[in-house]
Design a protein around this motif. Structure first.
Motif, PDB file in Angstrom:
ATOM      1  N   ALA A 266       0.813  -1.221   0.000  1.00  0.00           N
ATOM      2  CA  ALA A 266       0.000   0.000   0.000  1.00  0.00           C
ATOM      3  C   ALA A 266       0.844   1.269   0.000  1.00  0.00           C
TER       4      ALA A 266
ATOM      5  N   HIS B 261      -3.036   7.471  -1.071  1.00  0.00           N
ATOM      6  CA  HIS B 261      -4.234   7.222  -0.273  1.00  0.00           C
ATOM      7  C   HIS B 261      -3.932   6.674   1.116  1.00  0.00           C
ATOM      8  N   HIS B 262      -2.655   6.481   1.449  1.00  0.00           N
ATOM      9  CA  HIS B 262      -2.256   5.930   2.741  1.00  0.00           C
ATOM     10  C   HIS B 262      -1.134   6.783   3.331  1.00  0.00           C
TER      11      HIS B 262
ATOM     12  N   LEU C  82      -1.970   3.009   9.611  1.00  0.00           N
ATOM     13  CA  LEU C  82      -2.174   3.800   8.397  1.00  0.00           C
ATOM     14  C   LEU C  82      -3.428   4.660   8.514  1.00  0.00           C
TER      15      LEU C  82
ATOM     16  N   THR D 226      -5.956   5.967   6.127  1.00  0.00           N
ATOM     17  CA  THR D 226      -6.369   5.687   4.753  1.00  0.00           C
ATOM     18  C   THR D 226      -7.501   6.627   4.369  1.00  0.00           C
TER      19      THR D 226
ATOM     20  N   THR E 160      -8.255   3.728  -5.922  1.00  0.00           N
ATOM     21  CA  THR E 160      -6.835   3.511  -5.649  1.00  0.00           C
ATOM     22  C   THR E 160      -6.208   2.691  -6.768  1.00  0.00           C
TER      23      THR E 160
ATOM     24  N   HIS F  61      -2.292  -5.462   1.129  1.00  0.00           N
ATOM     25  CA  HIS F  61      -2.056  -5.284   2.564  1.00  0.00           C
ATOM     26  C   HIS F  61      -1.657  -6.667   3.059  1.00  0.00           C
TER      27      HIS F  61
END
Length: 117
Positions: free
Chosen positions: A12, A19-20, A32, A34, A42, A47
């Motif tokens: 990620a 986005h993280h 994280l 998110t 995304t 993960h």
């Protein structure tokens, strides 16, 4: 002291870093923040550790596998999570997430590295 980010190409923090955000990372956990704004998707990412998710804001989403097949559509769930709910998530193979709702989907993910095989 924080551990280095996983350098796996689909992690990620490598494949979907926009986005993280890492809030904390050590040998035991990675936390994280998110965020997925409405109408965004995304890139495909993974993960590798199971995680507890804390819902900061909710919006319906679709999760697709690496080939684009729908594997989760939150609109089909019996109950939508509310702000403050906690959810369990197993490790996730390559996938993308599309926010199909009208507000930001924001989750705090506490990934448990110690659960790795």
């Amino acid at each position: 002291m924080t551990a280095a980010h996983d350098t796996h190409a689909l992690d990620a923090m490598t494949a979907a870093a926009d986005h993280h955000q890492v809030l904390l990372e050590n040998d035991q956990v990675r936390v994280l923040d998110t965020r997925l704004p409405a109408d965004e998707r995304t890139p495909v990412h993974t993960h590798r550790w199971p995680a507890t998710l804390y819902v900061m804001s909710w919006s319906d989403f679709i999760r697709r596998d690496a080939d684009g097949n729908v594997i989760v559509d939150s609109r089909t769930w019996e109950r939508q999570p509310a702000v403050g709910d906690a959810l369990w998530l197993p490790p996730l193979t390559p996938h993308s997430v599309e926010n199909i709702g009208n507000q930001e989907l924001r989750l705090i993910a506490i990934e448990l590295k110690s659960a790795e095989e």
